[in-house]
Scaffold this active site. Structure first.
Site, PDB file in Angstrom:
ATOM      1  CG  ASP A 160      -2.116   1.262   1.382  1.00 21.77           C
ATOM      2  OD1 ASP A 160      -2.702   1.745   0.393  1.00 21.77           O
ATOM      3  OD2 ASP A 160      -1.997   1.591   2.514  1.00 21.77           O
ATOM      4  CB  SER A 161       0.065   4.637  -0.663  1.00 21.46           C
ATOM      5  OG  SER A 161      -1.280   4.899   0.043  1.00 21.46           O
ATOM      6  CE1 TYR A 179       2.636   5.650  -3.419  1.00 17.93           C
ATOM      7  CE2 TYR A 179       2.216   4.127  -4.075  1.00 17.93           C
ATOM      8  CZ  TYR A 179       2.906   4.309  -3.857  1.00 17.93           C
ATOM      9  OH  TYR A 179       4.194   3.506  -4.069  1.00 17.93           O
ATOM     10  N   GLY A 180      -3.002   9.546  -3.994  1.00 20.09           N
ATOM     11  CA  GLY A 180      -4.240   9.775  -4.576  1.00 20.09           C
ATOM     12  C   GLY A 180      -4.424  11.352  -5.282  1.00 20.09           C
ATOM     13  CB  CYS A 199      -2.824   0.855  -2.724  1.00 18.95           C
ATOM     14  SG  CYS A 199      -2.667   3.072  -3.026  1.00 18.95           S
ATOM     15  CG  ASN A 200      -9.354   1.700  -3.094  1.00 21.45           C
ATOM     16  OD1 ASN A 200     -10.111   0.391  -3.460  1.00 21.45           O
ATOM     17  ND2 ASN A 200      -9.049   0.846  -2.069  1.00 21.45           N
ATOM     18  CB  THR A 201      -4.011   5.506  -5.315  1.00 23.42           C
ATOM     19  OG1 THR A 201      -5.273   5.742  -4.064  1.00 23.42           O
ATOM     20  CG2 THR A 201      -3.799   6.187  -6.138  1.00 23.42           C
ATOM     21  CD  GLU A 242       0.666   7.017   5.558  1.00 24.58           C
ATOM     22  OE1 GLU A 242       1.950   6.467   6.228  1.00 24.58           O
ATOM     23  OE2 GLU A 242      -0.058   5.872   5.305  1.00 24.58           O
ATOM     24  CB  CYS A 270      -9.054   4.927   0.612  1.00 22.02           C
ATOM     25  SG  CYS A 270      -7.890   5.405   0.974  1.00 22.02           S
ATOM     26  CB  THR A 271      -6.646   0.246   2.011  1.00 23.25           C
ATOM     27  OG1 THR A 271      -5.625   0.779   1.484  1.00 23.25           O
ATOM     28  CG2 THR A 271      -7.788  -0.903   0.765  1.00 23.25           C
ATOM     29  CG  HIS A 272      -5.095   5.392   4.486  1.00 23.11           C
ATOM     30  ND1 HIS A 272      -4.611   4.738   3.058  1.00 23.11           N
ATOM     31  CD2 HIS A 272      -3.687   5.176   4.857  1.00 23.11           C
ATOM     32  CE1 HIS A 272      -2.652   4.726   2.938  1.00 23.11           C
ATOM     33  NE2 HIS A 272      -2.177   5.030   4.296  1.00 23.11           N
TER      34      HIS A 272
HETATM   35  N1  DGL Z   1      -4.576   3.188   1.245  1.00 27.72           N
HETATM   36  C1  DGL Z   1      -4.787   3.723  -0.943  1.00 27.72           C
HETATM   37  C2  DGL Z   1      -5.937   3.313  -1.548  1.00 27.72           C
HETATM   38  O1  DGL Z   1      -6.249   2.440  -1.343  1.00 27.72           O
HETATM   39  C3  DGL Z   1      -4.692   5.487  -0.295  1.00 27.72           C
HETATM   40  C4  DGL Z   1      -3.894   6.176  -1.365  1.00 27.72           C
HETATM   41  C5  DGL Z   1      -3.322   7.461  -1.053  1.00 27.72           C
HETATM   42  O2  DGL Z   1      -2.055   7.433  -0.584  1.00 27.72           O
HETATM   43  O3  DGL Z   1      -3.606   8.469  -1.319  1.00 27.72           O
HETATM   44  O4  DGL Z   1      -5.870   4.247  -2.103  1.00 27.72           O
END
Ligand code: DGL
Length: 257
Positions: A12-13, A44-45, A75-77, A154, A186-188
């Site tokens: 993940d990011s 990342y988004g 990570c969806n992004t 984060e 988003c996994t966060h």
């Molecule tokens: N956990 C990432 C997701 O699922 C977050 C992306 C990010 O870092 O912006 O999209």
């Protein structure tokens, strides 16, 4: 070491993919896991898509160096930016990507509205517009880009005033409509689910993509004859690109929540 005994790679990011790892531990307790969170480069988004692609390839190389038998892009992004290119390059290992759980949300939300919270990149990419085309005929789907939320998580801020203020501000224009479900794309975001419930109430169903992703992971391991046959509990190793030691501590803390 035979392939079955190798770990499952998770990426993940940052710390968000821990929400998917947690579900994996429940479903696949005898597997070993190696997790890489790119917290140094998160979020990342809001980055350029080519930069996210490059970072994702580096992360997958890191996990393959650690001996991963399969890689989960939790990570969806990163999935929306890079999954097709990854599968083209790494043809001999299964690569599983997470995507917003629109399908189950549509199934339970007939006639009402669905809000999908995700990063600006996830919602802007082709992968998501394809998903929308598939499902937005039956229900009203509202895309809600949530720039800035990943940064709070984060930093370990998953409850309290700051999160409440952020969410209330994002959701205020939708409080008057009949929202059946909210998709956490988003996994966060599963880590702030309790704060979200305080605002939208228990009746709004909150869905994330971790169950679907982990079911797919199990199917792929089974189909490729890669399930670990050991009877003891698996080991989880977490790596982070962050120079800050507290990120690893936060990752283990989130895993235990
Ligand atoms: N956990 C990432 C997701 O699922 C977050 C992306 C990010 O870092 O912006 O999209």
């Amino acid at each position: 070491m035979n392939n079955k005994e190798k770990p499952i790679g998770f990426f993940d990011s940052g710390v968000g993919g821990i929400s998917v790892l947690k579900e994996s531990l429940r479903v696949l307790p005898n597997e070993d896991f190696v997790y890489f969170g790119d917290s140094l480069n998160a979020p990342y988004g809001t980055k350029d898509v080519n930069e996210v692609k490059k970072l994702t390839f580096n992360a997958v190389d890191f996990l393959l160096d650690k001996g991963a038998k399969v890689v989960v892009i939790a990570c969806n992004t990163a999935t929306s930016a890079a999954i097709d290119a990854l599968r083209e390059k790494y043809t001999d290992i299964p690569i599983i990507g997470i995507e917003p759980a629109l399908k189950p949300a549509v199934e339970i939300s007939r006639g009402k509205s669905i809000i999908i919270m995700a990063t600006p990149m996830t919602l802007a990419e082709k992968k998501f517009s394809n998903l929308m085309d598939q499902y937005n005929k039956d229900v009203n789907i509202i895309s809600l880009p949530c720039a800035g939320l990943v940064e709070l998580i984060e930093n370990g801020i998953i409850e309290g005033d700051q999160i409440q203020r952020y969410l209330k501000d994002k959701l205020k224009e939708f409080m008057q409509i009949d929202v059946a479900s909210i998709v956490l794309g988003c996994t966060h975001y599963p880590f702030i689910k309790n704060e979200l419930i305080k605002i939208v109430g228990e009746k709004t169903i909150i869905i994330d993509g971790s169950i679907g992703t982990v079911n797919e992971l199990k199917r792929r391991l089974t189909r490729n004859n890669l399930l670990n046959e050991k009877k003891t509990k698996g080991i989880v190793t977490i790596h982070s690109s962050s120079i800050n030691n507290s990120t690893i501590d936060l990752s283990y803390k989130l895993l235990k929540l």
